[in-house]
Design a protein around this motif. Sequence first.
Motif, PDB file in Angstrom:
ATOM      1  N   SER A 187      -0.934   8.072  10.443  1.00 59.83           N
ATOM      2  CA  SER A 187      -0.101   7.013  10.189  1.00 59.83           C
ATOM      3  C   SER A 187      -0.636   5.946   9.226  1.00 59.83           C
ATOM      4  N   ILE A 188      -0.510   6.355   8.048  1.00 60.67           N
ATOM      5  CA  ILE A 188      -1.258   5.842   6.725  1.00 60.67           C
ATOM      6  C   ILE A 188      -0.085   5.158   6.041  1.00 60.67           C
ATOM      7  N   GLY A 229      -0.300  -5.084   7.984  1.00 63.83           N
ATOM      8  CA  GLY A 229      -1.547  -5.014   8.609  1.00 63.83           C
ATOM      9  C   GLY A 229      -2.743  -5.034   7.875  1.00 63.83           C
ATOM     10  N   PRO A 230      -3.909  -5.380   8.437  1.00 66.33           N
ATOM     11  CA  PRO A 230      -5.307  -5.222   7.979  1.00 66.33           C
ATOM     12  C   PRO A 230      -5.861  -4.071   7.349  1.00 66.33           C
ATOM     13  N   VAL A 231      -6.719  -3.802   6.509  1.00 67.11           N
ATOM     14  CA  VAL A 231      -7.419  -2.728   6.159  1.00 67.11           C
ATOM     15  C   VAL A 231      -8.327  -2.344   7.019  1.00 67.11           C
ATOM     16  N   GLU A 273     -10.486   3.274   3.060  1.00 65.75           N
ATOM     17  CA  GLU A 273     -10.034   1.963   3.262  1.00 65.75           C
ATOM     18  C   GLU A 273      -8.550   2.120   3.403  1.00 65.75           C
ATOM     19  N   ALA A 274      -7.825   1.832   4.505  1.00 70.81           N
ATOM     20  CA  ALA A 274      -6.548   2.101   4.455  1.00 70.81           C
ATOM     21  C   ALA A 274      -5.690   0.993   5.404  1.00 70.81           C
ATOM     22  N   ARG A 275      -4.353   0.944   5.132  1.00 75.74           N
ATOM     23  CA  ARG A 275      -3.489   0.152   6.010  1.00 75.74           C
ATOM     24  C   ARG A 275      -2.620   1.203   6.568  1.00 75.74           C
ATOM     25  N   THR A 276      -2.336   0.924   7.945  1.00 77.16           N
ATOM     26  CA  THR A 276      -1.320   1.778   8.718  1.00 77.16           C
ATOM     27  C   THR A 276      -0.132   1.151   8.889  1.00 77.16           C
TER      28      THR A 276
END
Length: 121
Positions: free
Chosen positions: A27-28, A105-107, A98-101
């Motif tokens: 879930s990216i 949302g946060p990283v 480093e990613a957001r879902t």
Amino acid sequence: QVQLVESGGGLVQAGGSLRLSCAVSGSIFSINAMEWYRQAPGKQRELVARITSEGMTNYADSVKGRFTISRDGAKNTVYLQMNSLKPEDTAVYYCRTEARTHSTGPVFQFWGQGTQVTVSS
């Protein structure tokens, strides 16, 4: 659930080449940056190479001119082409992103399980 799966490690003679791959699944929503780290026995984990979503790259001094990081945004995959390998490149190589879902949302930071690279002299 987010997973990073590395592949491409192995045993190679000094002067040889390897290409590591790291595929991000789950879930990216978006990826900011992708990185390769390595950790040799008895040493701290160190950043080897980084690539941002805009394609900007930077490298550790020890690998400049020998390693190249690249990414396929459509596949959420990052690569590390390693040429002119040296015995001191021997380590477990880890992929990090480093990613957001979610869009608001946060990283988060996500790590792969690591892949062993061994360079014989």
